[in-house]
Design a protein around this motif. Sequence first.
Motif, PDB file in Angstrom:
ATOM      1  N   THR A 359      81.049 121.667  18.955  1.00 24.02           N
ATOM      2  CA  THR A 359      81.857 121.418  20.148  1.00 24.02           C
ATOM      3  C   THR A 359      81.176 122.004  21.393  1.00 24.02           C
ATOM      4  O   THR A 359      81.842 122.339  22.374  1.00 24.02           O
ATOM      5  N   ALA A 360      79.846 122.132  21.348  1.00 26.94           N
ATOM      6  CA  ALA A 360      79.105 122.714  22.468  1.00 26.94           C
ATOM      7  C   ALA A 360      79.420 121.981  23.770  1.00 26.94           C
ATOM      8  O   ALA A 360      79.616 120.760  23.785  1.00 26.94           O
ATOM      9  N   ARG A 361      79.458 122.715  24.859  1.00 30.89           N
ATOM     10  CA  ARG A 361      79.739 122.111  26.160  1.00 30.89           C
ATOM     11  C   ARG A 361      78.618 121.156  26.590  1.00 30.89           C
ATOM     12  O   ARG A 361      78.887 120.154  27.266  1.00 30.89           O
ATOM     13  N   ASP A 362      77.382 121.462  26.219  1.00 25.09           N
ATOM     14  CA  ASP A 362      76.262 120.577  26.508  1.00 25.09           C
ATOM     15  C   ASP A 362      76.374 119.331  25.629  1.00 25.09           C
ATOM     16  O   ASP A 362      76.308 119.421  24.404  1.00 25.09           O
ATOM     17  N   PRO A 363      76.540 118.145  26.219  1.00 27.26           N
ATOM     18  CA  PRO A 363      76.741 116.934  25.406  1.00 27.26           C
ATOM     19  C   PRO A 363      75.563 116.615  24.495  1.00 27.26           C
ATOM     20  O   PRO A 363      75.754 116.037  23.412  1.00 27.26           O
ATOM     21  N   VAL A 364      74.334 116.969  24.916  1.00 21.87           N
ATOM     22  CA  VAL A 364      73.167 116.716  24.070  1.00 21.87           C
ATOM     23  C   VAL A 364      73.247 117.562  22.801  1.00 21.87           C
ATOM     24  O   VAL A 364      73.002 117.073  21.685  1.00 21.87           O
ATOM     25  N   LEU A 365      73.612 118.840  22.953  1.00 16.28           N
ATOM     26  CA  LEU A 365      73.716 119.723  21.787  1.00 16.28           C
ATOM     27  C   LEU A 365      74.938 119.397  20.945  1.00 16.28           C
ATOM     28  O   LEU A 365      74.899 119.497  19.716  1.00 16.28           O
ATOM     29  N   LYS A 366      76.018 118.981  21.599  1.00 17.54           N
ATOM     30  CA  LYS A 366      77.219 118.579  20.850  1.00 17.54           C
ATOM     31  C   LYS A 366      76.897 117.419  19.919  1.00 17.54           C
ATOM     32  O   LYS A 366      77.272 117.424  18.738  1.00 17.54           O
ATOM     33  N   ALA A 367      76.170 116.426  20.438  1.00 17.32           N
ATOM     34  CA  ALA A 367      75.789 115.283  19.600  1.00 17.32           C
ATOM     35  C   ALA A 367      74.825 115.708  18.503  1.00 17.32           C
ATOM     36  O   ALA A 367      74.909 115.239  17.360  1.00 17.32           O
ATOM     37  N   LEU A 368      73.903 116.611  18.843  1.00 22.29           N
ATOM     38  CA  LEU A 368      72.923 117.079  17.867  1.00 22.29           C
ATOM     39  C   LEU A 368      73.598 117.753  16.679  1.00 22.29           C
ATOM     40  O   LEU A 368      73.383 117.385  15.516  1.00 22.29           O
ATOM     41  N   PHE A 369      74.436 118.758  16.963  1.00 16.73           N
ATOM     42  CA  PHE A 369      75.031 119.543  15.887  1.00 16.73           C
ATOM     43  C   PHE A 369      76.169 118.809  15.172  1.00 16.73           C
ATOM     44  O   PHE A 369      76.568 119.209  14.076  1.00 16.73           O
ATOM     45  N   SER A 370      76.684 117.750  15.782  1.00 20.01           N
ATOM     46  CA  SER A 370      77.744 116.963  15.136  1.00 20.01           C
ATOM     47  C   SER A 370      77.172 115.977  14.126  1.00 20.01           C
ATOM     48  O   SER A 370      77.922 115.338  13.389  1.00 20.01           O
ATOM     49  N   ASN A 371      75.855 115.860  14.075  1.00 17.73           N
ATOM     50  CA  ASN A 371      75.193 114.934  13.168  1.00 17.73           C
ATOM     51  C   ASN A 371      74.919 115.636  11.840  1.00 17.73           C
ATOM     52  O   ASN A 371      74.159 116.610  11.780  1.00 17.73           O
ATOM     53  N   ARG A 372      75.524 115.143  10.782  1.00 16.27           N
ATOM     54  CA  ARG A 372      75.387 115.796   9.476  1.00 16.27           C
ATOM     55  C   ARG A 372      73.932 115.865   9.023  1.00 16.27           C
ATOM     56  O   ARG A 372      73.491 116.886   8.471  1.00 16.27           O
TER      57      ARG A 372
END
Length: 634
Positions: A359-372
């Motif tokens: 749930t990182a505020r940075d959308p790039v990191l949010k998408a990165l870490f949300s990817n299994r």
Amino acid sequence: MRRFARRLAYSHVVLAGLLSSVLIAPSVLAQTAIAQAPMLDAMEELPPVADRVGSEPMVIVPVDGVRTYGGNLRQVYQGAGDESWLQTFYHYEPLMRWNNEMSEVLPNIAEGYEVNADATEYIFDLREGMKWSDGEPFTAADIVFWAEHVQFNDNIDPLFRLGFLTAEDELKVEAIDDYTVKFTFGRSKSMLPLQLATNSGIWLATYPRHYMEQFHPDFNANAEEEALAAGFTNWEERFMERHNIYNNLEKPVITPWVYTRRADDTEIITMERNPYYWKIDDQGNQLPYLDGSTIEVVKDFEVMLLKVLNGEVDYNARYVNTPANRAVMFDNEAKAGLKFFEIVNGAAASPVQIHLNQTARDPVLKALFSNRDVRIALSVAIDRQEIIDIVYAGQGTPHQISPRPEEKQFYDEEMGTQFTQYDPEMANQLLDAAGYDKRDANGWRLSPDGQPINFVITTRADRQPYVDMLPFLEEDWRAIGFNVQSRSLEKAAKDTLRNANEHHVLVDDGDGASMNTYVFPRAYVPLNADSAWMTGWVHWAVGGADPQEPPQWMKDVIALHEQMQVEPDLEKQADLYRQILAIHKEQFNILGLGLPVNGIGVHRLQNVPSVAYASSAPLFPGPTQVEQYAAGAQ
């Protein structure tokens, strides 16, 4: 004792029997106090000791037998932001308590209780004659005050309320008489006695009505005006300042010792015995044995270690009791008068949790870490055995966050060991296939839409092994193309960063195993800030600065956890927990390091159990009954 009591038993092997009813027969042990510490003899104004402890004191059978009074317990701690250790050691006085083995919930403030068939009604028997540290009676009225005027006031900091009780529980608390209190719920609350024994449960008995009501507008019409005049923004702020268990020296308590120097002191904290403490040993001697405690604020771990090795610390089970320091501690055993005890970390299948903030505020990191697949890649890129060998002196085997092997009812070997192999080639293949195949001129990976990826691994500076492992994580993840930096922060700064959801990757404490997690599964459910891989979902579920609606699979987990709380059938309750674990196995959310071996602690005391069970929920070392500790090496 006025009625039969029900006790909860939990086995690491089987859960059945949690709510089986047994009779606690009248004890053959001493039931009245006959002796007190010599330091109290000079206090002529005190009532007789038998009157001070009440007619139904809690009786403790000391580990090594009855010991003499006197002595001062010397400890070291980190200072402001480290109050959890004070809570852990000095404040474990819930209504019900865990035994040292974490296998059974036993009476504490409550002598016992009755519960109806669907677990919607509990009747607790309190200890007749029990008193606060100022000599005022502790009665059912104190618990009613907490329930009606504190617990469901959302303007009062939730950290000092019971997190497992919500408005949806429709709780009503009534005093049947001075020493009998009834809890009635609008839905089944079968896990209540287990939850009352956790760290959240201690807050129930920290609101003495006779003292706190003067700061509450329901009892003092001028409470708001007086709060503003005293410089507070509202009455709730003043109420909580007066409630502070660490820094308000005048507030009555029920703990073995009372503060004589505030916990926010930058140099030293002092305590002395509570003359009205309500526990005795089996020969009728009022506890505690130790007259007081002195806690020195020490920021530097090397200084802390030297104090331990010089015999200047009487109990240590954190910070410097690391695998790397074992040898030097054993070398100084005789000189420092050290004795060792084993610490079983039954709450964790890994000494750390690596939180990738989905749930990182940075959308790039949010998408990165949300990817299994990215999470799997980051996991197999870690050379766990190298970290275990160097940082943990070879003690442990690679393992993820899951129940431990001893928990045969819940352990899933595949969940515990999946993606623990060191395989950078697999990591690169997964990342390329996930759309992270493009790189910049320096070789760092870019997001699928060409954005640069930079993230920071943060840990807490007071956990030396965590600090020591950061370079390894940084190197391993740089090797697969991520521009990574790392840092360590003081615990308070780390908490501030995490609570604001400003972190990217957090290496921190965790659990995920044992009864601790069954009762309070913060590793799997957005229950509090410790769930740092899903901070935004925590804020959505329980409140916070950056609420983010979770995906459907997490909503399913939340629903299963809510069903657990109201399911009176224990086998069905356990099956709901298995479903939560199955979802997390598939999602693969948190990275672990390795299955830890048991740790060690050191002391220079008597009546310290040779084995202690470390966990956040039962508040190690509180369940070892620190009130029995006595001066002198065993």
